[in-house]
Design a protein around this motif. Structure first.
Motif, short mmCIF file in Angstrom:
data_model
loop_
_atom_site.label_atom_id
_atom_site.label_comp_id
_atom_site.label_asym_id
_atom_site.label_seq_id
_atom_site.Cartn_x
_atom_site.Cartn_y
_atom_site.Cartn_z
N GLU A 34 0.83 -1.21 0.00
CA GLU A 34 0.00 0.00 0.00
C GLU A 34 0.86 1.26 0.00
O GLU A 34 0.57 2.23 -0.71
CB GLU A 34 -0.93 -0.01 1.22
CG GLU A 34 -2.04 -1.03 1.13
CD GLU A 34 -2.84 -1.14 2.44
OE1 GLU A 34 -2.41 -0.54 3.45
OE2 GLU A 34 -3.87 -1.84 2.44
N THR A 37 2.59 1.74 -3.41
CA THR A 37 1.60 2.20 -4.39
C THR A 37 1.26 3.67 -4.18
O THR A 37 1.24 4.47 -5.13
CB THR A 37 0.32 1.35 -4.29
OG1 THR A 37 0.66 -0.03 -4.49
CG2 THR A 37 -0.70 1.77 -5.34
N THR A 40 4.07 5.93 -5.31
CA THR A 40 4.49 5.78 -6.71
C THR A 40 3.44 6.29 -7.67
O THR A 40 3.76 6.92 -8.69
CB THR A 40 4.78 4.29 -7.02
OG1 THR A 40 5.76 3.80 -6.12
CG2 THR A 40 5.29 4.13 -8.45
N ARG A 46 -3.99 4.78 -10.87
CA ARG A 46 -3.97 3.39 -10.40
C ARG A 46 -4.80 2.43 -11.25
O ARG A 46 -4.47 1.26 -11.37
CB ARG A 46 -4.39 3.32 -8.93
CG ARG A 46 -3.38 4.03 -8.04
CD ARG A 46 -3.77 4.07 -6.58
NE ARG A 46 -2.92 5.04 -5.88
CZ ARG A 46 -3.05 5.38 -4.62
NH1 ARG A 46 -4.00 4.82 -3.88
NH2 ARG A 46 -2.25 6.28 -4.08
N HIS A 50 -1.61 -0.06 -12.17
CA HIS A 50 -1.44 -0.95 -11.01
C HIS A 50 -2.05 -2.30 -11.35
O HIS A 50 -3.24 -2.40 -11.68
CB HIS A 50 -2.12 -0.35 -9.78
CG HIS A 50 -1.92 -1.17 -8.53
ND1 HIS A 50 -2.76 -2.20 -8.17
CD2 HIS A 50 -0.97 -1.11 -7.57
CE1 HIS A 50 -2.33 -2.74 -7.04
NE2 HIS A 50 -1.25 -2.10 -6.66
N ARG A 77 4.71 2.61 -12.81
CA ARG A 77 3.82 1.46 -12.85
C ARG A 77 4.16 0.56 -11.66
O ARG A 77 5.33 0.42 -11.29
CB ARG A 77 4.00 0.70 -14.16
CG ARG A 77 3.12 -0.53 -14.30
CD ARG A 77 3.42 -1.28 -15.59
NE ARG A 77 3.02 -0.53 -16.77
CZ ARG A 77 1.77 -0.44 -17.24
NH1 ARG A 77 0.79 -1.07 -16.60
NH2 ARG A 77 1.49 0.25 -18.33
N VAL A 78 3.15 -0.06 -11.05
CA VAL A 78 3.36 -1.01 -9.96
C VAL A 78 2.73 -2.34 -10.35
O VAL A 78 1.55 -2.40 -10.72
CB VAL A 78 2.72 -0.51 -8.63
CG1 VAL A 78 2.84 -1.58 -7.55
CG2 VAL A 78 3.37 0.79 -8.16
#
Length: 339
Positions: A34, A37, A40, A46, A50, A77-78
């Motif tokens: 969390e 994210t 970032t 998101r 994400h 990007r995650v």
């Protein structure tokens, strides 16, 4: 890396392209994901940037291809890879074929605009595997295991500092006792206490007593502490509360015996040079429970603890054979132990 230093790095925007989060304390893994994210991606990014993939259902190369794709309407990007069982020594039947050679190549040269997070909710990884060694060397890794007393103390202090609220030493001790076994519960209860503190901005022991729920084991844990220190009146107060809740006397007697057995084990392990963390691992209990048991063991010799356990076993036998009323026997046992 430990949890709190890692959290500080993330909040200071020192974010790496590769993370390996493994261990059985789910709260730490979820919380780190969390935080990464949030630091970032903006909220509006998101939906596009994400992604979460379960390695029990999707091949690793699908997630890696996503990681190599440029971000859409954003700078980063995650990508989260859940249940990376291929990092363990597990012999479970694989339902998905993973291209680990492709993964090795990715680890050697990860795109800087992507944060790739590998999670493995297992106690151990297979440290002999090349992919594990490479991932640990190239990325940032966290072993998410139960906090010891020092780390829990730091976590509570950090929680209070970030929310501009203070906590008394008694309240902190009580929180560790009641909620320290479960970080998700500890976090939730601290949030509740923070709201309750209102304008006075201080969490007191009285607030913890009033608001934080207890289960049967918590009550027996405290009952034993009163018994150990000869506080019969306090011990019986807890006993009568348990009777009002219709708790079964035999169950309470069993938990009493278990707690005294743990005090004996801690006393024995301490003499062999075990640390609290090692004792906790050996006994499969939380480090805070070991700390309390260690303090309680100073009140007894080993022969005395064995005598207590024998008396509790005899009490259990008298109840189960109908020689003594279960409520009367439990009261006599508590009175005898607290004398």
């Amino acid at each position: 890396m430990d949890y709190i230093p890692l959290l500080n790095d993330i909040e200071n925007q020192n974010i790496a392209p590769l993370y390996l989060l493994y261990g059985t304390e789910a709260y730490f893994i979820t919380n780190i994901i969390e935080k990464i994210t949030a630091n970032t991606l903006a909220e509006e990014e998101r939906d596009f940037n994400h992604s979460v993939y379960d390695m029990r259902e999707v091949p690793v190369e699908t997630a890696l291809e996503e990681g190599e794709t440029l971000p859409f309407f954003g700078a980063g990007r995650v990508v989260v890879l859940k249940n990376c069982y291929f990092l363990t020594g597990s012999k479970e039947k694989e339902k998905v074929d993973h291209n680990l050679s492709y993964l090795e190549e990715y680890i050697d040269n990860p795109p800087q605009e992507t944060v790739m997070i590998f999670t493995a909710p297992y106690e151990k990884l297979d440290e002999r595997k090349k992919i594990v060694k490479k991932l640990k060397k190239q990325g940032v890794f966290l072993q998410a295991s139960s906090f010891d007393e020092k780390n829990m103390d730091e976590w509570i202090d950090r929680f209070c500092q970030t929310r501009d609220v203070s906590i008394t030493s008694g309240a902190k001790e009580k929180m560790m006792q009641l909620a320290g076994k479960d970080m998700l519960m500890l976090s939730s209860e601290m949030d509740k206490l923070n709201l309750y503190a209102g304008e006075q901005r201080q969490i007191t022991e009285e607030m913890v007593e009033e608001l934080v729920p207890r289960n049967l084991e918590d009550n027996v844990f405290e009952l034993v502490d009163h018994v150990v220190h000869g506080r019969a009146e306090h011990a019986f107060r807890i006993y009568y509360d348990l009777m009002k809740q219709n708790e079964e006397p035999i169950k309470i007697l069993t938990l009493l015996a278990r707690q005294f057995r743990m005090i004996l084990h801690v006393s024995q392990l301490k003499k062999t040079g075990y640390s609290r963390q090692k004792m906790a691992s050996r006994l499969k209990v939380h480090p805070y429970a070991v700390k309390v048991a260690e303090e309680q063991s100073r009140t007894y010799t080993e022969p005395k603890l064995k005598e207590v356990l024998q008396r509790l076993a005899e009490a259990d036998e008298r109840i189960k054979t109908g020689k003594m009323d279960k409520y009367l026997q439990l009261e006599l046992s508590i009175a005898g132990l607290a004398a």
